[in-house]
Scaffold this motif. Sequence first.
Motif, mmCIF file in Angstrom:
data_model
loop_
_atom_site.group_PDB
_atom_site.id
_atom_site.type_symbol
_atom_site.label_atom_id
_atom_site.label_comp_id
_atom_site.label_asym_id
_atom_site.label_seq_id
_atom_site.Cartn_x
_atom_site.Cartn_y
_atom_site.Cartn_z
ATOM 1 N N ARG A 5 39.733 -20.454 10.367
ATOM 2 C CA ARG A 5 39.707 -19.210 11.147
ATOM 3 C C ARG A 5 38.299 -18.688 11.374
ATOM 4 N N GLY A 6 37.298 -19.455 11.006
ATOM 5 C CA GLY A 6 35.925 -19.009 11.174
ATOM 6 C C GLY A 6 35.333 -18.515 9.860
ATOM 7 N N ASN A 7 34.010 -18.465 9.797
ATOM 8 C CA ASN A 7 33.328 -18.105 8.549
ATOM 9 C C ASN A 7 33.595 -16.668 8.119
ATOM 10 N N PHE A 8 33.658 -15.745 9.078
ATOM 11 C CA PHE A 8 33.834 -14.341 8.713
ATOM 12 C C PHE A 8 35.182 -14.112 8.028
ATOM 13 N N LEU A 9 36.259 -14.540 8.673
ATOM 14 C CA LEU A 9 37.583 -14.346 8.090
ATOM 15 C C LEU A 9 37.763 -15.174 6.823
ATOM 16 N N ALA A 10 37.134 -16.349 6.773
ATOM 17 C CA ALA A 10 37.229 -17.182 5.568
ATOM 18 C C ALA A 10 36.543 -16.499 4.386
ATOM 19 N N VAL A 63 29.666 -9.148 3.991
ATOM 20 C CA VAL A 63 29.931 -10.458 4.597
ATOM 21 C C VAL A 63 29.128 -10.614 5.887
ATOM 22 N N THR A 64 29.097 -9.565 6.710
ATOM 23 C CA THR A 64 28.319 -9.620 7.956
ATOM 24 C C THR A 64 26.851 -9.848 7.670
ATOM 25 N N SER A 65 26.322 -9.147 6.680
ATOM 26 C CA SER A 65 24.904 -9.285 6.323
ATOM 27 C C SER A 65 24.589 -10.691 5.824
ATOM 28 N N MET A 66 25.475 -11.255 4.992
ATOM 29 C CA MET A 66 25.240 -12.597 4.465
ATOM 30 C C MET A 66 25.245 -13.640 5.565
ATOM 31 N N LEU A 67 26.225 -13.584 6.454
ATOM 32 C CA LEU A 67 26.297 -14.554 7.548
ATOM 33 C C LEU A 67 25.109 -14.396 8.493
ATOM 34 N N GLY A 68 24.690 -13.143 8.731
ATOM 35 C CA GLY A 68 23.540 -12.906 9.599
ATOM 36 C C GLY A 68 22.250 -13.419 9.008
ATOM 37 N N ARG A 69 22.050 -13.217 7.713
ATOM 38 C CA ARG A 69 20.828 -13.704 7.054
ATOM 39 C C ARG A 69 20.746 -15.223 7.094
ATOM 40 N N GLN A 70 21.874 -15.872 6.910
ATOM 41 C CA GLN A 70 21.891 -17.339 6.876
ATOM 42 C C GLN A 70 21.971 -17.965 8.253
ATOM 43 N N GLY A 71 22.145 -17.136 9.299
ATOM 44 C CA GLY A 71 22.229 -17.678 10.655
ATOM 45 C C GLY A 71 23.490 -18.489 10.906
ATOM 46 N N LEU A 72 24.572 -18.142 10.225
ATOM 47 C CA LEU A 72 25.822 -18.892 10.349
ATOM 48 C C LEU A 72 26.715 -18.270 11.420
ATOM 49 N N PRO A 73 27.525 -19.070 12.074
ATOM 50 C CA PRO A 73 28.457 -18.518 13.074
ATOM 51 C C PRO A 73 29.549 -17.697 12.413
ATOM 52 N N PHE A 74 30.064 -16.708 13.128
ATOM 53 C CA PHE A 74 31.103 -15.824 12.618
ATOM 54 C C PHE A 74 32.496 -16.295 13.017
ATOM 55 N N ARG A 75 32.643 -16.637 14.287
ATOM 56 C CA ARG A 75 33.960 -16.877 14.863
ATOM 57 C C ARG A 75 34.415 -18.315 14.659
ATOM 58 N N GLY A 76 35.721 -18.479 14.750
ATOM 59 C CA GLY A 76 36.317 -19.803 14.712
ATOM 60 C C GLY A 76 36.966 -20.122 16.052
ATOM 61 N N HIS A 77 37.243 -21.378 16.266
ATOM 62 C CA HIS A 77 37.888 -21.773 17.526
ATOM 63 C C HIS A 77 39.281 -21.164 17.638
ATOM 64 N N PRO A 120 37.312 -9.441 16.744
ATOM 65 C CA PRO A 120 36.026 -9.835 17.349
ATOM 66 C C PRO A 120 35.198 -8.647 17.819
ATOM 67 N N THR A 121 35.862 -7.629 18.371
ATOM 68 C CA THR A 121 35.119 -6.443 18.823
ATOM 69 C C THR A 121 34.486 -5.716 17.646
ATOM 70 N N SER A 122 35.237 -5.568 16.561
ATOM 71 C CA SER A 122 34.692 -4.904 15.369
ATOM 72 C C SER A 122 33.569 -5.732 14.743
ATOM 73 N N GLU A 127 41.551 -18.355 15.498
ATOM 74 C CA GLU A 127 41.567 -17.404 14.385
ATOM 75 C C GLU A 127 42.968 -16.903 14.072
ATOM 76 N N GLY A 128 43.965 -17.602 14.538
ATOM 77 C CA GLY A 128 45.344 -17.226 14.221
ATOM 78 C C GLY A 128 45.632 -17.387 12.745
ATOM 79 N N GLU A 129 46.684 -16.708 12.266
ATOM 80 C CA GLU A 129 47.007 -16.736 10.840
ATOM 81 C C GLU A 129 47.409 -18.132 10.378
ATOM 82 N N ASP A 130 47.908 -18.953 11.271
ATOM 83 C CA ASP A 130 48.323 -20.313 10.901
ATOM 84 C C ASP A 130 47.205 -21.331 11.057
ATOM 85 N N SER A 131 46.056 -20.900 11.519
ATOM 86 C CA SER A 131 44.948 -21.826 11.748
ATOM 87 C C SER A 131 44.336 -22.253 10.422
#
Length: 641
Positions: free
Chosen positions: A98-103, A75-89, A129-131, A91-95
């Motif tokens: 939650r961002g592209n990575f968690l999605a 997932v990290t490699s795919m998002l990095g290749r496409q230049g897509l953002p990882f984080r969401g505004h 986020p740290t990981s 990222e709570g479980e009820d959001s």
Amino acid sequence: MTKKKFTETETSDNWKKALVIFGKHEMAQTHKDSVVTWKSYQGTSKQGNVAQMIATANVSEIVERREYLRRIVAVTSMLGRQGLPFRGHDEGEDSPNRGNFLACMELLKEFDPFLQKHNPPSNAQYISPTSQNDMIDCCAQEVTSVIVSEMTKSKVYSIMVDEARDKKAEQLAVCVRYVSEGAVKERFLALAEIKSFDAQSIANEIQQQIQNYGLAELKCVAQTYDGAAVMSGSTGGVQAHFRRLHPEAIYVHCYAHQLNLVLCNTCKAVPEAVELFSLLECVYSFFSTSLINHHKFMETQAKLGLTKTELVQLSNTRWACQLRSISAVLETLPAILECLSAIGSPIAVGLRAKLYKFSAVYALLMFQSILSVTEGLHKFLQKETLDLAEAFICKQAVCDTLKGKHSDAFATELYEKTKALCNTHSIPEPGAKTRHKQRKMEDFVLEATVGSRTELNNSDTLKRELLFPCVDRMVGELDQRFCSVDAGLLKGVQACSPKSENFLSEPHLNELAKHYRLDLKKEEVLVARNFLTQKTEAGCPPKNMLSVYNLLDSDMFPSLKATIQVALTVPVSSCSCERSFSALRRLHSWLRQTMGQKRLHSLAVMSIEKDTLQHLSHNRVIDRFATLKNRRHSLMLPPTK
């Protein structure tokens, strides 16, 4: 049967009572303990002892964790290749977002049986986020390690550097060029923020990046920058400071920038050209800034049966836009003239009056013809695998083509073409008689115009005042600017190309080899000539410098192949740096302004070097992630015996 103690309480030599005695023995505690011990021994021989069983369980857990991390790496490699953002505004479980990575992880879990069964502990999910940042860094470091490994095997490289403004910071893009596995490669190495903009500080930053990646022991054969004074200065510029550390690194002024400067200076030197491009910019602004005017322009094209075409904005740095702008105006000229007439505002009337001239149409067709000659060279100079010798040959071909346009035959052809187009749009041909202005300042030496200019009212005047000056100035600029490399070294590079007249010329090759401290063997050159002649006679002639390099065996022609490798390593342009800035604009958008420099560098490496990232081993990334810092749970498999 001899009498022996069969149990602790009873002995017997009567076989008639054996079954009774066996039954009593089977119920005895000693027998039960012995059976348990025997079963334990059998299990130990099959499954190993307790320590071995614990180790086996631990290995299976590590394998399971690494299998889970493979999904995270993917997932990290795919998002990095496409230049897509990882984080969401949020990222709570009820959001809901939650961002592209968690999605992506949640989407994988819907279809992946392993993720559905795997339930990692809360302190080993590796999705924080740290990981995420750690995994991004590991992917970028593995990509860079592949590049550095190839450079180390190559032993020689060139460096290409450019700088650009990024929000409130100045970014320095560092790219490298080298020969690896029979191919010329240009790779992105680093993105660094610079605090000082003087030549010494920039040169120090470049050297720091070289040292950070362990490239200080390799030979740098060339450096390529744009024409900015701070970079190209021969005494106090970056190239001068860099050569003090790397004496062999010749300076190559980016040929793509050179060609752009040729066209800029040509158009600035001819007043009619300045007026033409100013007019094109005004026409573009008139139809682009107002939606009403733009809709009328589109409707007019549809009414006239023209293919819907948008006007193109001019650019001072990309002259391919100028050709596209001229072509768009010529294709939509009937719609432009009719639309300006229909609008009828003072600006529209003024623009139509300037376009509705024979000289304006002549200038449009003239620049369309001239810029079409240089358009191919623009694209050609941006090739990563292009060598200096071939670039010089193509530049000379463009010069010869432009010189062919300095002729009465082409001037007549251009005039007739303009005349036909003007007749189609009812634009009158200028008359022979002209109104002469009084020239009060004719006998004075002036430093500014007094408003007097020769009217372009016939074929000879257009040819003499517009066509020939533009062609002559462009040819002169091409001859003057494309000469930043020392003539002797340039001939040495050309001697490595089969397309050159002095191919494998020993004196020229010696000069190139001497500069880079290579001991070129005369016998190798002589044998190589005969060898390549035989290849040509057999129907396999070398097509370019790279094919010559691949045909020569490194054991048979070591010094000659090393010399040709140096010639291949010299870059032609710094377009790879420009491409990295294009990726930077996509990555560092206004929605991601809080991104740190380290993360920005890692994402840039992943996005730009996406081919290398795609073929990267997931296990290598996981190993680097595991050893990045102390982990609560082991992620490294024990070494196999």
